[in-house]
Design a protein around this motif. Structure first.
Motif, mmCIF file in Angstrom:
data_model
loop_
_atom_site.group_PDB
_atom_site.id
_atom_site.type_symbol
_atom_site.label_atom_id
_atom_site.label_comp_id
_atom_site.label_asym_id
_atom_site.label_seq_id
_atom_site.Cartn_x
_atom_site.Cartn_y
_atom_site.Cartn_z
ATOM 1 N N ASP A 1 11.631 -45.983 48.916
ATOM 2 C CA ASP A 1 12.310 -47.276 48.941
ATOM 3 C C ASP A 1 11.940 -48.075 50.178
ATOM 4 O OD1 ASP A 1 13.608 -46.983 46.541
ATOM 5 O OD2 ASP A 1 15.540 -46.423 47.414
ATOM 6 N N GLN B 1 4.360 -58.933 52.391
ATOM 7 C CA GLN B 1 3.816 -59.920 51.456
ATOM 8 C C GLN B 1 4.540 -61.255 51.591
ATOM 9 O OE1 GLN B 1 4.031 -58.761 47.346
ATOM 10 N NE2 GLN B 1 3.130 -60.656 46.627
ATOM 11 N N GLU B 2 5.868 -61.220 51.688
ATOM 12 C CA GLU B 2 6.633 -62.462 51.819
ATOM 13 C C GLU B 2 6.290 -63.187 53.120
ATOM 14 O OE1 GLU B 2 10.687 -61.169 51.483
ATOM 15 O OE2 GLU B 2 10.572 -60.964 49.297
ATOM 16 N N VAL C 1 8.313 -49.430 49.868
ATOM 17 C CA VAL C 1 8.248 -50.545 48.910
ATOM 18 C C VAL C 1 8.900 -51.789 49.509
ATOM 19 C CG1 VAL C 1 9.094 -51.353 46.670
ATOM 20 C CG2 VAL C 1 8.084 -49.074 46.875
ATOM 21 N N TYR C 2 10.060 -51.614 50.121
ATOM 22 C CA TYR C 2 10.790 -52.725 50.731
ATOM 23 C C TYR C 2 9.953 -53.373 51.829
ATOM 24 C CZ TYR C 2 14.756 -55.102 52.978
ATOM 25 O OH TYR C 2 15.603 -56.030 53.514
ATOM 26 N N ARG C 3 9.320 -52.544 52.675
ATOM 27 C CA ARG C 3 8.509 -53.069 53.769
ATOM 28 C C ARG C 3 7.281 -53.812 53.246
ATOM 29 N NH1 ARG C 3 5.017 -52.889 57.637
ATOM 30 N NH2 ARG C 3 5.541 -52.867 59.804
ATOM 31 N N LYS C 4 6.623 -53.253 52.226
ATOM 32 C CA LYS C 4 5.457 -53.931 51.648
ATOM 33 C C LYS C 4 5.851 -55.302 51.091
ATOM 34 C CE LYS C 4 2.468 -50.068 50.549
ATOM 35 N NZ LYS C 4 1.753 -49.342 49.509
ATOM 36 N N LYS C 5 7.016 -55.374 50.472
ATOM 37 C CA LYS C 5 7.507 -56.649 49.944
ATOM 38 C C LYS C 5 7.720 -57.636 51.085
ATOM 39 C CE LYS C 5 11.377 -58.593 47.395
ATOM 40 N NZ LYS C 5 12.683 -58.826 47.949
ATOM 41 N N PHE C 6 8.293 -57.156 52.181
ATOM 42 C CA PHE C 6 8.531 -58.003 53.345
ATOM 43 C C PHE C 6 7.223 -58.517 53.919
ATOM 44 C CE2 PHE C 6 11.549 -59.201 56.673
ATOM 45 C CZ PHE C 6 12.715 -59.242 55.951
#
Length: 154
Positions: free
Chosen positions: A60, A70-71, A63-68
């Motif tokens: 989790d 990218q954003e 995944v959360y960090r990769k999303k951050f």
């Protein structure tokens, strides 16, 4: 141009205590010198029961960090399109792993020569003391910035 990259946090959202307020004042008073890029308040990582948290916790977080990351890179794209030698970038949440300013610093350092990268770290010594490997993290993160400022201990 001086680019200010900040994170809007829930605990300082809309008040005079946060980095966003400081950025807003700089941009209002010196619009020809400052531009701000602000990432919205983060969505909390989904909560799981204790067993699932142990099994999926690291996944989790990754995944959360990769999303951050990218954003943040998407937020900075307009800046990347304009960035040129002589400009300065101020990363106002440096050393906070989940805000991904490291990736921004690395990208600028590798792709935009002549751009100064300034970082602000305002985490407490207690926080660093709790993080295993924090000394190595600090040394690793400083390789792609020009200046770093640390404010207080609270």
């Amino acid at each position: 141009m001086k680019y200010l990259i900040a994170q809007d946090w829930q605990n300082t959202h809309g008040n005079h205590a946060g980095m966003v307020h400081m950025c807003r004042l700089l941009c209002q008073n010196y619009p020809d010198k400052y531009t701000m890029l602000v990432k919205d308040c983060p969505t909390p990582m989904p909560k799981r029961n204790r067993i699932a948290a142990r099994l999926l916790g690291w996944y989790d977080r990754i995944v959360y960090r990769k999303k951050f990351v990218q954003e943040y890179m998407e937020l900075c794209q307009p800046m990347f399109d304009k960035l040129k030698g002589g400009d300065e970038v101020f990363l106002l949440e440096y050393h906070w792993p989940s805000t991904s300013h490291l990736e921004i610093a690395q990208y600028i350092h590798e792709n935009f020569h002549g751009v100064k990268i300034n970082a602000l770290s305002h985490l407490t010594p207690t926080w660093y003391g709790k993080i295993r490997g924090s000394k190595k993290m600090i040394l690793d993160w400083e390789t792609c910035i020009d200046k770093q400022l640390t404010l207080g201990s609270s």
